[in-house]
Write a protein that holds these residues in place. Structure first.
Motif: not given
Length: 512
Positions: A320-326, A271-277, A284-288
């Motif tokens: 983990s927030l990005l995984l929760a988004v997914a 999910a973290s790598v996917h958010s880079l897109r 999502q940039r903030f969380v990254l």
């Protein structure tokens, strides 16, 4: 679908209950025993860490009047509940209540989060609470509802919270730089860097750090030099080019995934790598920015030197927030099977391991399945301090302890176990005469104890003839007073040797 399904509520309650049981039955680890010593030597800061770990470790024994694994972990248990609440609020404000809900579920299941932040007494307890508080206030500041962004007084509050986070663990400094990085890469938020409120935040940040800075100025910046150099002894020296080993880095990453638990760790990184897109999404940039510098940075560092799984954990907590988004986009049935399946497997493994550590279920002799003799069982290195306390209160031993001025051990971590056992019995301090003394080099000046009477306590892991040869020259005598034992499932798990030292006749020299 209900916002909080009954199965999820049950899972969260079960996770909390299992944490309490583990906190009650699991003997203290080496680090926990050492952090207990902080509570016996109050100061503005400490050799290894800032002051917060002393406060979080002390609160349980102070409230209950009893020193045991569960009481010294009460601070961790309470703060973790508050931290997951702040994680929920951050996810809710950024992405909606469903994301906040799944973030809490993930945080309640990942063993790396649970043990590092919410169970064992450690600097990470207060660190993740401060980290989560900074993240939530930053969300409120940078993502106002229904209006363009303008810097507000919340930046000053972020400065205060960052200072408190740094008083927990030095990861807080990287968190502050991560917030700066986010503002630099967001045209809407660059104005925050030149806002008067940022100046106020810096002043408050430095003010909050006063205990840490004051202590270090009084002790030749020992804490910073330890973390920047001494801790990495054996790593490549600055004179040589660091040697990066890709296989070591991959190994560190895989170990981290294992501690997260594979069914959660691999999806979290995916999910973290996917958010880079999706960097155009400022949320999502903030969380990254809050997660990747720590998580990826320490993982890469693992290709150069040894790191501990807890070091990248705060960054993974944010990610983990990005995984929760997914997960919020997955079918409910899939989510339920994924989380419940992971929970059942993890709970089974943890209960199985806890049964052996506390009851010796795999021990030979005495266990239900006789596999491992205590001599080769690594779990016996965690000392049962309550049982040791009972042994030290027996007969002549108790009288000798009552009459002594101080006690000595040969390891900094062993002194923590001994002090946990002895604190309810005697006010006599416990020192460690070792070339890796950590805080003992600050707490004690051996020359001040010349002429005072002492006892020496060590364990059978060390050759007693070498112990005598090493330490006898410092004391009037070195006579074996008593041999003590702790047991599990009826078998001896540790043997202690208590020596009568008479008086200290020459000071032990610490390396710093």
């Amino acid at each position: 679908m209900r916002l909080w399904p009954q199965w999820l509520v049950g899972l969260l309650i079960g996770s909390w209950g299992l944490r309490v049981i583990i906190a009650w039955l699991l003997p203290p680890g080496f680090d926990e025993a050492y952090y207990f010593l902080y509570t016996q030597h109050w100061d503005w800061s400490y050799f290894d860490h800032p002051v917060m770990v002393a406060l979080t470790t002390a609160v349980g024994p102070w409230l209950t009047g009893y020193i045991a694994p569960l009481t010294m972990r009460l601070g961790a248990l309470v703060l973790y509940g508050l931290s997951t609440g702040l994680l929920y609020l951050s996810g809710w404000r950024l992405f909606g209540p469903r994301v906040g809900m799944w973030a809490v579920a993930i945080a309640s299941l990942c063993p790396l989060f649970v043990f590092s932040f919410g169970l064992l007494a450690a600097p990470d307890n207060a660190l993740i609470f401060g980290w989560s508080a900074v993240m939530y206030v930053a969300v409120l500041e940078f993502f106002p509802t229904g209006k363009p962004y303008q810097p507000t007084h919340k930046i000053a509050l972020i400065g205060v919270l960052l200072g408190l986070t740094c008083l927990s663990k030095y990861h807080g400094f990287i968190l502050g730089l991560s917030l700066v990085g986010f503002c630099l890469t967001s045209s809407k938020h660059r104005q925050a860097l030149v806002s008067p409120w940022t100046g106020v935040a810096l002043v408050l940040f430095v003010f909050i750090l006063t205990p840490l800075l004051y202590w270090n100025t009084q002790h030749d910046w020992l804490s910073f030099s330890f973390h920047l150099s001494t801790r990495f002894e054996g790593a490549p020296s600055p004179k040589n080019s660091p040697s990066f080993n890709l296989l070591n880095m991959v190994g560190v990453w895989l170990v981290g995934v294992a501690y997260l638990f594979p069914s959660l760790g691999f999806p979290l990184w995916w999910a973290s790598v996917h958010s880079l897109r999706q960097l155009n999404d400022l949320r999502q940039r903030f969380v990254l920015w809050l997660g990747l510098p720590i998580a990826l940075g320490f993982t890469l560092l693992g290709g150069i030197t040894r790191i501990y799984p807890a070091w990248p954990a705060p960054g993974l907590w944010s990610l983990s927030l990005l995984l929760a988004v997914a997960v919020a986009g997955w079918p409910p049935r899939v989510v339920r099977r994924w989380l419940m399946g992971s929970a059942v497997v993890m709970a089974t493994l943890l209960i199985f391991a806890l049964g052996h550590v506390s009851l010796g279920t795999l021990q030979q002799p005495g266990g239900l399945v006789k596999l491992m003799p205590p001599e080769t069982d690594p779990t016996t290195t965690m000392i049962d301090v309550v049982q040791l306390r009972r042994a030290l209160q027996a007969g002549e031993v108790e009288a000798a302890i009552a009459a002594t001025d101080f006690l000595v051990t040969n390891e900094f971590w062993l002194s923590g176990y001994v002090d946990m056992a002895l604190s309810p019995i005697t006010p006599a301090p416990v020192m460690a005469f070792t070339q890796d003394p950590r805080g003992h080099a600050v707490w004690f000046t051996p020359a001040d104890w010349i002429g005072a009477s002492g006892l020496f306590l060590t364990i059978a892991d060390y050759d007693q003839s070498e112990i005598r040869a090493t330490y006898a020259p410092y004391f009037e005598k070195f006579d074996l007073l008593e041999t003590l034992e702790t047991k599990r499932a009826g078998a001896i798990t540790e043997t202690f040797y208590l020596y009568d030292l008479g008086q200290l006749i020459q000071p032990y020299q610490y390396p710093y």
